[in-house]
Design a protein around this motif. Structure first.
Motif, PDB file in Angstrom:
ATOM      1  N   SER A 120      -6.481   0.891  -6.864  1.00  0.00           N
ATOM      2  CA  SER A 120      -7.766   1.069  -6.201  1.00  0.00           C
ATOM      3  C   SER A 120      -7.816   2.436  -5.549  1.00  0.00           C
ATOM      4  CB  SER A 120      -7.955  -0.015  -5.137  1.00  0.00           C
ATOM      5  OG  SER A 120      -9.107   0.239  -4.371  1.00  0.00           O
ATOM      6  N   SER A 121      -8.942   3.114  -5.706  1.00  0.00           N
ATOM      7  CA  SER A 121      -9.076   4.435  -5.084  1.00  0.00           C
ATOM      8  C   SER A 121      -9.554   4.336  -3.637  1.00  0.00           C
ATOM      9  CB  SER A 121     -10.043   5.291  -5.895  1.00  0.00           C
ATOM     10  OG  SER A 121     -11.306   4.671  -5.946  1.00  0.00           O
ATOM     11  N   THR A 122     -10.057   3.170  -3.234  1.00  0.00           N
ATOM     12  CA  THR A 122     -10.577   3.033  -1.880  1.00  0.00           C
ATOM     13  C   THR A 122      -9.626   2.301  -0.952  1.00  0.00           C
ATOM     14  OG1 THR A 122     -11.764   1.029  -2.534  1.00  0.00           O
ATOM     15  CG2 THR A 122     -12.976   3.113  -2.643  1.00  0.00           C
ATOM     16  N   ASP A 123      -8.939   1.274  -1.466  1.00  0.00           N
ATOM     17  CA  ASP A 123      -8.027   0.495  -0.628  1.00  0.00           C
ATOM     18  C   ASP A 123      -6.793   0.134  -1.451  1.00  0.00           C
ATOM     19  OD1 ASP A 123      -6.792  -1.107   1.224  1.00  0.00           O
ATOM     20  OD2 ASP A 123      -8.277  -2.713   1.146  1.00  0.00           O
ATOM     21  N   PRO A 124      -5.628   0.678  -1.130  1.00  0.00           N
ATOM     22  CA  PRO A 124      -4.419   0.413  -1.918  1.00  0.00           C
ATOM     23  C   PRO A 124      -4.065  -1.068  -2.028  1.00  0.00           C
ATOM     24  CG  PRO A 124      -4.045   2.218  -0.402  1.00  0.00           C
ATOM     25  CD  PRO A 124      -5.384   1.631  -0.061  1.00  0.00           C
ATOM     26  N   ASP A 125      -4.487  -1.879  -1.050  1.00  0.00           N
ATOM     27  CA  ASP A 125      -4.190  -3.314  -1.115  1.00  0.00           C
ATOM     28  C   ASP A 125      -5.014  -4.041  -2.171  1.00  0.00           C
ATOM     29  OD1 ASP A 125      -2.205  -3.422   0.771  1.00  0.00           O
ATOM     30  OD2 ASP A 125      -3.618  -3.703   2.436  1.00  0.00           O
ATOM     31  N   GLN A 126      -6.053  -3.401  -2.681  1.00  0.00           N
ATOM     32  CA  GLN A 126      -6.962  -4.062  -3.622  1.00  0.00           C
ATOM     33  C   GLN A 126      -6.712  -3.667  -5.080  1.00  0.00           C
ATOM     34  OE1 GLN A 126      -8.992  -6.487  -2.541  1.00  0.00           O
ATOM     35  NE2 GLN A 126      -8.028  -6.087  -0.563  1.00  0.00           N
ATOM     36  N   PRO A 140       0.817  -1.206   0.000  1.00  0.00           N
ATOM     37  CA  PRO A 140       0.000   0.000   0.000  1.00  0.00           C
ATOM     38  C   PRO A 140       0.854   1.260   0.000  1.00  0.00           C
ATOM     39  CG  PRO A 140      -0.258  -1.185   2.077  1.00  0.00           C
ATOM     40  CD  PRO A 140       0.617  -2.009   1.191  1.00  0.00           C
TER      41      PRO A 140
END
Length: 128
Positions: free
Chosen positions: A67-73, A2
């Motif tokens: 991903s704009s909401t969760d860097p891990d995704q 992330p």
């Protein structure tokens, strides 16, 4: 991983050459156009485009779609790549089909070679 965006620039200073080449190419294209060297300006502007795309690729690597909401995704290169078996099958398809496509293209160019002039079009009824 992330928050790894732009980390490539911090870890490898040599990568700063890509944005630098983009900026120098843009300036060089402008100067070359002003002095009347359009061929060299085209090469400089092409270099600018390539360096700009490379800059974005280096900044995002290994992400393809962050991903704009969760860097891990985010979708990474490794998540999006095909398996070794699929790539091998595609290699075999290219080995078989590419010569056919190239032969057909060469045949079409040979059949359709020659200049089409205005007189030829008028003589053969192609121009109304």
């Amino acid at each position: 991983m992330p928050g790894a965006w732009l980390d490539n620039y911090r870890g490898h200073e040599i990568l700063w050459l890509a944005p630098l080449i983009g900026l120098l190419g843009a300036g060089g294209a402008w100067v070359l156009l002003r002095i009347g060297r359009p061929g060299a300006a085209f090469i400089a502007s092409s270099l600018t485009l390539a360096a700009t795309i490379l800059t974005a690729g280096i900044a995002l690597f290994p992400f393809l779609m962050p991903s704009s909401t969760d860097p891990d995704q985010g979708l990474t290169i490794w998540d999006a790549s095909s398996s070794a078996k699929t790539l091998f099958i595609m290699l075999l398809c290219v080995i078989v089909l590419l010569p056919i496509v190239l032969a057909y293209t060469a045949w079409v160019f040979r059949v359709l070679r020659g200049k089409i002039t205005l007189e030829y079009m008028r003589k053969h009824g192609g121009l109304y």
